[in-house]
Write a protein that holds these residues in place. Structure first.
Motif, PDB file in Angstrom:
ATOM      1  N   ASP A  21       0.835  -1.203   0.000  1.00 15.66           N
ATOM      2  CA  ASP A  21       0.000   0.000   0.000  1.00 15.66           C
ATOM      3  C   ASP A  21       0.868   1.252   0.000  1.00 15.66           C
ATOM      4  O   ASP A  21       0.579   2.225  -0.702  1.00 15.66           O
ATOM      5  CB  ASP A  21      -0.934   0.028   1.208  1.00 15.66           C
ATOM      6  CG  ASP A  21      -2.081  -0.961   1.078  1.00 15.66           C
ATOM      7  OD1 ASP A  21      -2.329  -1.439  -0.057  1.00 15.66           O
ATOM      8  OD2 ASP A  21      -2.720  -1.259   2.105  1.00 15.66           O
ATOM      9  N   SER A  22       1.938   1.231   0.795  1.00 15.75           N
ATOM     10  CA  SER A  22       2.848   2.368   0.879  1.00 15.75           C
ATOM     11  C   SER A  22       3.464   2.656  -0.493  1.00 15.75           C
ATOM     12  O   SER A  22       3.558   3.810  -0.911  1.00 15.75           O
ATOM     13  CB  SER A  22       3.931   2.079   1.915  1.00 15.75           C
ATOM     14  OG  SER A  22       4.818   3.157   2.018  1.00 15.75           O
ATOM     15  N   PHE A  23       3.880   1.611  -1.198  1.00 18.39           N
ATOM     16  CA  PHE A  23       4.459   1.795  -2.529  1.00 18.39           C
ATOM     17  C   PHE A  23       3.404   2.311  -3.511  1.00 18.39           C
ATOM     18  O   PHE A  23       3.657   3.229  -4.285  1.00 18.39           O
ATOM     19  CB  PHE A  23       5.074   0.495  -3.053  1.00 18.39           C
ATOM     20  CG  PHE A  23       5.736   0.657  -4.394  1.00 18.39           C
ATOM     21  CD1 PHE A  23       6.966   1.275  -4.489  1.00 18.39           C
ATOM     22  CD2 PHE A  23       5.120   0.213  -5.550  1.00 18.39           C
ATOM     23  CE1 PHE A  23       7.583   1.462  -5.721  1.00 18.39           C
ATOM     24  CE2 PHE A  23       5.724   0.384  -6.787  1.00 18.39           C
ATOM     25  CZ  PHE A  23       6.953   1.005  -6.867  1.00 18.39           C
ATOM     26  N   ARG A  24       2.210   1.724  -3.480  1.00 15.26           N
ATOM     27  CA  ARG A  24       1.140   2.147  -4.392  1.00 15.26           C
ATOM     28  C   ARG A  24       0.763   3.611  -4.205  1.00 15.26           C
ATOM     29  O   ARG A  24       0.367   4.279  -5.145  1.00 15.26           O
ATOM     30  CB  ARG A  24      -0.104   1.274  -4.206  1.00 15.26           C
ATOM     31  CG  ARG A  24      -0.079   0.040  -5.063  1.00 15.26           C
ATOM     32  CD  ARG A  24      -1.438  -0.646  -5.052  1.00 15.26           C
ATOM     33  NE  ARG A  24      -1.213  -2.040  -4.700  1.00 15.26           N
ATOM     34  CZ  ARG A  24      -1.620  -2.637  -3.609  1.00 15.26           C
ATOM     35  NH1 ARG A  24      -2.354  -2.008  -2.731  1.00 15.26           N
ATOM     36  NH2 ARG A  24      -1.330  -3.893  -3.375  1.00 15.26           N
ATOM     37  N   LYS A  25       0.876   4.101  -2.986  1.00 19.54           N
ATOM     38  CA  LYS A  25       0.488   5.478  -2.690  1.00 19.54           C
ATOM     39  C   LYS A  25       1.544   6.505  -3.098  1.00 19.54           C
ATOM     40  O   LYS A  25       1.266   7.698  -3.119  1.00 19.54           O
ATOM     41  CB  LYS A  25       0.186   5.623  -1.192  1.00 19.54           C
ATOM     42  CG  LYS A  25      -1.094   4.925  -0.786  1.00 19.54           C
ATOM     43  CD  LYS A  25      -1.338   5.040   0.693  1.00 19.54           C
ATOM     44  CE  LYS A  25      -2.590   4.258   1.098  1.00 19.54           C
ATOM     45  NZ  LYS A  25      -2.794   4.266   2.541  1.00 19.54           N
TER      46      LYS A  25
END
Length: 160
Positions: A21-25
């Motif tokens: 999620d951190s990477f996608r954001k």
């Protein structure tokens, strides 16, 4: 015992999802910097395990005008259970290893039209080995990669 194992597995699943999620954001231009770092570390001969993005620590950008932005990004990479060179690796196919130290990376670069251009500075190292001297070297590296040209300078004004 089974309950303890279930708690450990659920906790690991949460951290895997958090990393994804951190990477996608991340904005796309930050993702490109992370992908560049991952490519460099996963191609290194001394690396045994495949690494994936784990967590963003600090992000900064300076808008220089004319669509040019200077990016500073500090983030962690983490070793996975997959071997170096694993194709299409993600956290569903390659779980993070908790018995390896985090890799602390700093990347500085110029972005224009959504692409990385010009001089790029990249420094990744074992987080435990990070010292004040290395942090200073990183500052100098970013300065040399173009951030130094952005320091304010007095502009001469010759009235009319």
């Amino acid at each position: 015992m089974a309950l303890l194992l279930l708690v450990v597995l659920l906790t690991a699943g949460v951290s895997l999802n958090d990393a994804e999620d951190s990477f996608r954001k991340l904005p796309d231009i930050y993702k490109k910097g992370v992908e560049l770092a991952l490519h460099q570390i996963n191609e290194h001969d001394d690396i045994q395990n495949h690494f994936l993005f784990f967590k963003a620590i600090h992000q900064a950008e300076i808008k220089a005008g004319f669509g040019v932005t200077y990016i500073y990004h500090n983030f962690y990479l983490k070793a996975t259970t997959c071997q170096r060179g694993t194709e299409n690796a993600d956290t569903t196919t390659c779980a993070f290893r908790n018995d390896r130290p985090l890799i602390d990376c700093v990347i500085c670069y110029k972005a224009s039209a959504g692409e990385i251009g010009g001089k790029t500075y990249l420094n990744c190292m074992n987080r435990r080995a990070l010292s004040k001297d290395i942090k200073r070297e990183r500052e100098i590296g970013c300065y040399q990669a173009g951030f130094g040209s952005l320091t304010p300078t007095p502009v001469a004004h010759t009235g009319s």
